[in-house]
Scaffold this motif. Structure first.
Motif, PDB file in Angstrom:
ATOM      1  N   HIS A  43       0.813  -1.247   0.037  1.00  0.00           N
ATOM      2  CA  HIS A  43      -0.026   0.059   0.026  1.00  0.00           C
ATOM      3  C   HIS A  43       0.861   1.241   0.089  1.00  0.00           C
ATOM      4  N   GLY A  44       2.060   1.188   0.738  1.00  0.00           N
ATOM      5  CA  GLY A  44       2.748   2.355   0.785  1.00  0.00           C
ATOM      6  C   GLY A  44       3.556   2.605  -0.553  1.00  0.00           C
ATOM      7  N   GLN A  45       3.865   1.598  -1.208  1.00  0.00           N
ATOM      8  CA  GLN A  45       4.384   1.597  -2.728  1.00  0.00           C
ATOM      9  C   GLN A  45       3.564   2.500  -3.470  1.00  0.00           C
ATOM     10  N   ALA A  59      -1.991   1.746  -8.948  1.00  0.00           N
ATOM     11  CA  ALA A  59      -3.251   1.102  -9.123  1.00  0.00           C
ATOM     12  C   ALA A  59      -2.920  -0.590  -8.848  1.00  0.00           C
ATOM     13  N   SER A  60      -2.048  -1.154  -9.689  1.00  0.00           N
ATOM     14  CA  SER A  60      -1.580  -2.336  -9.590  1.00  0.00           C
ATOM     15  C   SER A  60      -1.137  -2.731  -7.968  1.00  0.00           C
ATOM     16  N   LEU A  61      -0.577  -1.849  -7.290  1.00  0.00           N
ATOM     17  CA  LEU A  61       0.241  -2.182  -5.950  1.00  0.00           C
ATOM     18  C   LEU A  61      -1.054  -2.171  -4.927  1.00  0.00           C
ATOM     19  N   PHE A  62      -1.884  -1.161  -5.239  1.00  0.00           N
ATOM     20  CA  PHE A  62      -3.145  -1.164  -4.438  1.00  0.00           C
ATOM     21  C   PHE A  62      -4.134  -2.349  -4.476  1.00  0.00           C
ATOM     22  N   THR A  63      -4.127  -2.637  -5.940  1.00  0.00           N
ATOM     23  CA  THR A  63      -4.908  -3.965  -6.193  1.00  0.00           C
ATOM     24  C   THR A  63      -4.332  -5.144  -5.245  1.00  0.00           C
ATOM     25  N   GLU A  64      -2.765  -5.282  -5.303  1.00  0.00           N
ATOM     26  CA  GLU A  64      -2.510  -6.380  -4.738  1.00  0.00           C
ATOM     27  C   GLU A  64      -2.603  -6.076  -2.983  1.00  0.00           C
ATOM     28  N   ALA A  65      -2.435  -5.045  -2.641  1.00  0.00           N
ATOM     29  CA  ALA A  65      -2.478  -4.872  -1.140  1.00  0.00           C
ATOM     30  C   ALA A  65      -4.158  -5.213  -0.775  1.00  0.00           C
ATOM     31  N   LEU A  66      -5.075  -4.665  -1.703  1.00  0.00           N
ATOM     32  CA  LEU A  66      -6.567  -4.992  -1.360  1.00  0.00           C
ATOM     33  C   LEU A  66      -6.566  -6.574  -1.213  1.00  0.00           C
ATOM     34  N   ALA A  67      -6.118  -7.280  -2.207  1.00  0.00           N
ATOM     35  CA  ALA A  67      -6.624  -8.608  -2.413  1.00  0.00           C
ATOM     36  C   ALA A  67      -5.896  -9.458  -1.186  1.00  0.00           C
ATOM     37  N   LEU A  68      -4.706  -8.877  -0.705  1.00  0.00           N
ATOM     38  CA  LEU A  68      -4.251  -9.453   0.535  1.00  0.00           C
ATOM     39  C   LEU A  68      -4.756  -9.226   1.883  1.00  0.00           C
ATOM     40  N   ARG A  69      -5.277  -7.850   1.949  1.00  0.00           N
ATOM     41  CA  ARG A  69      -5.806  -7.448   3.263  1.00  0.00           C
ATOM     42  C   ARG A  69      -7.394  -8.222   3.278  1.00  0.00           C
ATOM     43  N   GLU A  70      -7.956  -8.334   2.169  1.00  0.00           N
ATOM     44  CA  GLU A  70      -9.112  -8.922   2.238  1.00  0.00           C
ATOM     45  C   GLU A  70      -9.138 -10.472   2.711  1.00  0.00           C
ATOM     46  N   GLU A  71      -8.048 -11.231   2.147  1.00  0.00           N
ATOM     47  CA  GLU A  71      -7.493 -12.432   2.337  1.00  0.00           C
ATOM     48  C   GLU A  71      -7.328 -12.517   3.845  1.00  0.00           C
ATOM     49  N   ILE A  72      -6.697 -11.776   4.455  1.00  0.00           N
ATOM     50  CA  ILE A  72      -6.350 -12.120   6.122  1.00  0.00           C
ATOM     51  C   ILE A  72      -7.471 -11.320   6.778  1.00  0.00           C
ATOM     52  N   GLY A  73      -8.415 -10.999   6.063  1.00  0.00           N
ATOM     53  CA  GLY A  73      -9.597 -10.490   7.051  1.00  0.00           C
ATOM     54  C   GLY A  73      -9.190  -9.220   7.554  1.00  0.00           C
ATOM     55  N   TYR A  74      -8.622  -8.275   7.082  1.00  0.00           N
ATOM     56  CA  TYR A  74      -8.188  -7.009   7.583  1.00  0.00           C
ATOM     57  C   TYR A  74      -9.245  -5.949   6.895  1.00  0.00           C
ATOM     58  N   LEU A  80      -9.326   0.893   3.062  1.00  0.00           N
ATOM     59  CA  LEU A  80      -8.368   2.102   2.537  1.00  0.00           C
ATOM     60  C   LEU A  80      -7.543   1.906   1.163  1.00  0.00           C
ATOM     61  N   SER A  81      -7.555   0.596   1.089  1.00  0.00           N
ATOM     62  CA  SER A  81      -6.798   0.182  -0.183  1.00  0.00           C
ATOM     63  C   SER A  81      -7.971   0.518  -1.396  1.00  0.00           C
ATOM     64  N   ARG A  82      -9.253   0.257  -1.197  1.00  0.00           N
ATOM     65  CA  ARG A  82     -10.337   0.539  -1.923  1.00  0.00           C
ATOM     66  C   ARG A  82     -10.536   1.887  -2.514  1.00  0.00           C
ATOM     67  N   LEU A  83     -10.364   2.767  -1.197  1.00  0.00           N
ATOM     68  CA  LEU A  83     -10.434   4.298  -1.226  1.00  0.00           C
ATOM     69  C   LEU A  83      -9.572   4.758  -2.173  1.00  0.00           C
ATOM     70  N   CYS A  84      -8.288   4.211  -2.050  1.00  0.00           N
ATOM     71  CA  CYS A  84      -7.132   4.779  -2.899  1.00  0.00           C
ATOM     72  C   CYS A  84      -7.468   4.279  -4.443  1.00  0.00           C
ATOM     73  N   LEU A  85      -7.917   3.338  -4.745  1.00  0.00           N
ATOM     74  CA  LEU A  85      -8.305   2.690  -6.041  1.00  0.00           C
ATOM     75  C   LEU A  85      -9.470   3.787  -6.581  1.00  0.00           C
ATOM     76  N   GLY A  86     -10.249   3.962  -5.818  1.00  0.00           N
ATOM     77  CA  GLY A  86     -11.331   5.058  -6.279  1.00  0.00           C
ATOM     78  C   GLY A  86     -10.950   6.231  -6.628  1.00  0.00           C
TER      79      GLY A  86
END
Length: 213
Positions: A43-45, A59-74, A80-86
């Motif tokens: 997300h920081g990158q 966008a590519s990095l936020f998408t990767e962060a979003l997928a990982l955060r959803e996977e671990i239930g954060y 926040l990653s979805r906000l940045c993608l928006g």
């Protein structure tokens, strides 16, 4: 420490140095198997690339962060990653995509609750409704006015200034220079005590609108 340092670097405009710090944080997180820290580094990158204007990489990095955060239930991190993608969708002219992402981010952040970041999502959502492809200026202004009041409640003068600036942009989009000048003047008043850089920029913008009238 690395992610905190990276955030400080991108906030001071040193984007490529920030990316280096977040890359080191990412490598460390993966070595330790810390998936939450891994997502934070991604997300920081993404944020560093976004601030540097490199939207595709961000966008590519936020998408990767979003997928990982959803996977671990954060949930908050995912929002926040979805906000940045928006935000990126809005900057890329994809208003419908921006509205969908920001609406979801807003709802999820209200549920946490995280009123400050929920207000950020609301501000971008307001601008998304004013963007080409949407052009619902009445709704955009209502959402932006609400965001100003929410930032007043959280005590963020800087974000009050930013949203007032968005209201000025929305007025300009409608060709209403007089209302734009009023919003920009209010924005300038918020920026002056907290952000000289933004105050200078708004001062120049306000003069340009006045000279054009």
């Amino acid at each position: 420490m690395l992610t905190t340092g990276g955030s400080g670097l991108y906030n001071s405009g040193r984007y490529d140095e920030a990316i280096d710090w977040f890359t080191r944080a990412l490598e460390d997180a993966r070595r330790r198997g810390d998936r939450r820290a891994e997502a934070q580094a991604l997300h920081g990158q993404g944020q560093s690339h976004r601030l540097a204007g490199r939207l595709e990489q961000a966008a590519s990095l936020f998408t990767e962060a979003l997928a990982l955060r959803e996977e671990i239930g954060y949930g908050r991190g995912a929002a926040l990653s979805r906000l940045c993608l928006g935000d990126i969708a809005l900057a890329s002219g994809e208003s419908a995509k921006a509205v969908a992402l920001l609406t979801r981010a807003r709802d999820d952040l209200l549920a946490v609750p995280d009123p400050y970041d929920a207000a950020r999502a609301l501000a971008f959502l307001g601008r998304a409704h004013a963007a080409p492809g949407a052009r619902d200026f009445g709704l955009a202004e209502r959402l932006l006015r609400l965001a100003v009041s929410e930032f007043a409640a959280t005590g963020s003068a800087h974000w009050q200034g930013r949203v007032l600036e968005m209201l000025g942009e929305t007025a300009e989009d409608q060709g209403d220079g007089e209302r734009a000048r009023d919003w920009y003047a209010q924005s300038l008043a918020r920026y002056e005590p907290v952000s000289p850089k933004d105050a200078r920029r708004l001062g120049e913008r306000l003069r340009a609108v006045r000279d054009a009238s």
